[in-house]
Design a protein around this motif. Structure first.
Motif, mmCIF file in Angstrom:
data_model
loop_
_atom_site.group_PDB
_atom_site.id
_atom_site.type_symbol
_atom_site.label_atom_id
_atom_site.label_comp_id
_atom_site.label_asym_id
_atom_site.label_seq_id
_atom_site.Cartn_x
_atom_site.Cartn_y
_atom_site.Cartn_z
ATOM 1 N N TRP A 162 -12.067 1.493 5.783
ATOM 2 C CA TRP A 162 -11.692 0.655 5.034
ATOM 3 C C TRP A 162 -10.292 -0.528 5.142
ATOM 4 C CZ3 TRP A 162 -10.163 -0.676 0.652
ATOM 5 C CH2 TRP A 162 -9.977 0.197 -0.712
ATOM 6 N N ARG A 163 -10.234 0.949 4.348
ATOM 7 C CA ARG A 163 -8.819 1.683 3.892
ATOM 8 C C ARG A 163 -7.613 0.498 5.200
ATOM 9 N NH1 ARG A 163 -11.021 5.021 2.232
ATOM 10 N NH2 ARG A 163 -11.556 5.075 -0.297
ATOM 11 N N THR A 164 -7.680 0.613 6.173
ATOM 12 C CA THR A 164 -6.973 0.641 7.465
ATOM 13 C C THR A 164 -7.486 -0.774 7.851
ATOM 14 O OG1 THR A 164 -7.519 2.019 8.674
ATOM 15 C CG2 THR A 164 -6.217 2.443 7.845
ATOM 16 N N ASP A 165 -8.528 -1.247 8.036
ATOM 17 C CA ASP A 165 -8.623 -2.916 8.452
ATOM 18 C C ASP A 165 -8.506 -4.039 7.915
ATOM 19 O OD1 ASP A 165 -10.448 -4.470 8.922
ATOM 20 O OD2 ASP A 165 -12.459 -3.833 9.630
ATOM 21 N N ALA A 166 -7.270 -4.594 7.990
ATOM 22 C CA ALA A 166 -6.823 -5.873 8.060
ATOM 23 C C ALA A 166 -7.392 -7.197 8.168
ATOM 24 C CB ALA A 166 -5.981 -6.323 9.288
ATOM 25 N N GLU A 167 -9.487 -6.794 8.368
ATOM 26 C CA GLU A 167 -10.301 -7.683 7.173
ATOM 27 C C GLU A 167 -10.214 -7.445 6.655
ATOM 28 O OE1 GLU A 167 -11.157 -10.213 9.369
ATOM 29 O OE2 GLU A 167 -9.746 -9.929 10.899
ATOM 30 N N ILE A 168 -10.175 -6.227 6.078
ATOM 31 C CA ILE A 168 -10.782 -6.091 4.400
ATOM 32 C C ILE A 168 -9.783 -5.838 3.617
ATOM 33 C CG2 ILE A 168 -12.327 -4.136 3.263
ATOM 34 C CD1 ILE A 168 -14.020 -3.926 5.272
ATOM 35 N N ALA A 169 -8.768 -4.793 4.477
ATOM 36 C CA ALA A 169 -7.609 -5.212 3.557
ATOM 37 C C ALA A 169 -6.256 -5.339 3.956
ATOM 38 C CB ALA A 169 -7.797 -3.252 3.277
ATOM 39 N N PRO A 170 -6.027 -6.325 3.829
ATOM 40 C CA PRO A 170 -4.934 -6.746 4.557
ATOM 41 C C PRO A 170 -3.460 -6.060 4.487
ATOM 42 C CG PRO A 170 -5.906 -8.210 3.671
ATOM 43 C CD PRO A 170 -6.273 -7.587 3.226
ATOM 44 N N GLY A 171 -3.311 -5.394 3.747
ATOM 45 C CA GLY A 171 -2.281 -4.551 3.343
ATOM 46 C C GLY A 171 -2.458 -3.088 3.345
ATOM 47 N N GLY A 172 -3.768 -2.903 3.787
ATOM 48 C CA GLY A 172 -4.024 -1.482 3.824
ATOM 49 C C GLY A 172 -3.997 -0.982 2.789
ATOM 50 N N TYR A 173 -2.993 1.013 2.820
ATOM 51 C CA TYR A 173 -3.727 1.279 1.551
ATOM 52 C C TYR A 173 -2.946 0.314 0.236
ATOM 53 C CZ TYR A 173 -4.772 5.896 4.836
ATOM 54 O OH TYR A 173 -5.910 5.932 5.258
ATOM 55 N N PHE A 174 -2.210 -0.535 0.667
ATOM 56 C CA PHE A 174 -1.263 -0.638 -0.667
ATOM 57 C C PHE A 174 -2.697 -1.798 -1.053
ATOM 58 C CE2 PHE A 174 0.374 -4.999 -2.147
ATOM 59 C CZ PHE A 174 1.089 -4.754 -2.809
ATOM 60 N N ASP A 175 -3.332 -2.231 -0.631
ATOM 61 C CA ASP A 175 -4.242 -3.157 -1.769
ATOM 62 C C ASP A 175 -4.954 -1.358 -2.367
ATOM 63 O OD1 ASP A 175 -3.625 -4.675 0.473
ATOM 64 O OD2 ASP A 175 -6.162 -5.389 0.608
ATOM 65 N N ASP A 176 -5.693 -0.489 -1.771
ATOM 66 C CA ASP A 176 -5.996 0.338 -2.483
ATOM 67 C C ASP A 176 -5.675 1.600 -3.625
ATOM 68 O OD1 ASP A 176 -8.744 2.501 -2.972
ATOM 69 O OD2 ASP A 176 -8.145 3.164 -1.593
ATOM 70 N N LEU A 177 -4.252 1.596 -3.465
ATOM 71 C CA LEU A 177 -3.366 3.136 -3.813
ATOM 72 C C LEU A 177 -2.688 1.960 -4.888
ATOM 73 C CD1 LEU A 177 -2.312 5.379 -1.193
ATOM 74 C CD2 LEU A 177 -4.330 5.381 -2.832
ATOM 75 N N ALA A 178 -1.495 0.538 -4.802
ATOM 76 C CA ALA A 178 -0.901 0.365 -4.898
ATOM 77 C C ALA A 178 -1.759 -0.518 -6.188
ATOM 78 C CB ALA A 178 0.338 -1.020 -4.535
#
Length: 322
Positions: A162-178
């Motif tokens: 999900w961390r690389t799916d733009a529909e869930i995390a548009p910023g990728g790992y940025f959404d999860d980690l940053a």
């Protein structure tokens, strides 16, 4: 718990189980076999594949939502409607607007809402806050964070992440980690009043962004700059806070020493995280519910972090096809 994936195995689930006065009573997962497996391994009395049955169980007082962020709003609104206490995994939701809706639902019911930005409760970062509050580096002028990580097998395979799916995390790992770091910086340095940035997909390995740059300003006047590279050759995680009399260096994710430099003196302090990294976060939930103190990570603080994230991503550059 709604969702009982990897984050709950060691980081969070056992912290709730081991907290005096708390009982992990039921878990839910869409795959009933996986829910049953988790319940049996962790000695949890009940398991479901129906969220409504868990939420509305008369003996359940609070719900921890530990699913990917695209379903957080869906489940949180159900929990709010049931009038039950809730903790949501971070990021609170994929957008600031969704966070506003979630927060409003719990405010309307006057029910506590927590978000698992647990770094606000960890001793290593409380030490950084103590140095700041005691003016150990004088007037703070700037904060800089550079985070980089190499790609992994999930980035280059067909396995879903999900961390690389733009529909869930548009910023990728940025959404999860940053989100962890930016939320922490607000806790350390105050509300952010402006933020902007750029985001690109340079490697083309997945639909979400893989490199992000951002800058922001706190209400105190402290300026910030961050760069996040999710296709680097090696891992880096360095935060530096600059004051007019010294600086503080630390890592958001690693357990490397905290370093305070002032004049010609350097203090290096190692503070390890607990076995269950959400332990202090859960203890603070108990303290909040007991009326002892206010939890540092609530719906309104997580909503502000989502606003910062959205502002950094809003000037995003479209995918570049070479």
């Amino acid at each position: 718990m709604i969702g009982c994936g990897s984050v709950t195995e060691l980081k969070s689930g056992p912290a709730y189980q081991k907290t005096e006065g708390f009982e992990l009573f039921a878990v839910m997962r869409r795959d009933i076999a996986k829910a049953e497996d988790y319940a049996k391994r962790h000695q949890v009395p009940l398991f479901y594949n129906d969220a409504d049955a868990l939420i509305n169980h008369p003996e359940i007082d609070a719900i921890y939502i530990a699913t990917p962020p695209d379903s957080h709003e869906y489940y949180a609104l159900k929990v709010a409607e049931a009038g039950k206490i809730c903790c949501i995994e971070k990021p609170m939701a994929p957008s600031y607007e969704a966070c506003v809706r979630i927060n409003a639902a719990f405010e309307e019911k006057n029910v506590p809402l927590f978000v698992a930005y647990y770094r606000r409760s960890l001793p290593r970062f409380l030490q950084v806050k103590e140095w700041i509050d005691q003016n150990e580096i004088g007037t703070i002028r700037h904060i800089h964070w550079h985070f980089a990580k190499p790609t992994n097998d999930m980035d280059t395979s067909r396995s879903y992440n999900w961390r690389t799916d733009a529909e869930i995390a548009p910023g990728g790992y940025f959404d999860d980690l940053a989100s962890h770091g930016l939320d922490l910086f607000v806790y350390l340095l105050g509300t952010v009043t402006s933020a902007k940035g750029t985001a690109e997909n340079r490697l083309g390995l997945y639909t979400a962004k893989d490199i992000v740059k951002g800058q922001w300003q706190h209400d105190s006047g402290v300026t910030g700059y961050g760069s996040w590279d999710f296709g680097a050759d090696q891992r880096e995680d360095v935060v530096k806070i600059y004051g007019n009399e010294g600086n503080i260096t630390f890592s958001v994710f690693g357990e490397c020493p905290l370093v305070l430099e002032r004049d010609e003196n350097t203090i290096s302090q190692t503070i390890e995280n607990p076995e269950h990294v959400q332990w202090y976060h859960v203890q603070n939930i108990k303290a909040h519910l007991s009326g002892v103190k206010t939890h540092p990570s609530l719906g309104e603080t997580a909503m502000h972090t989502a606003w910062i994230m959205d502002r950094i991503l809003e000037n995003k550059i479209e995918v570049i096809n070479n």
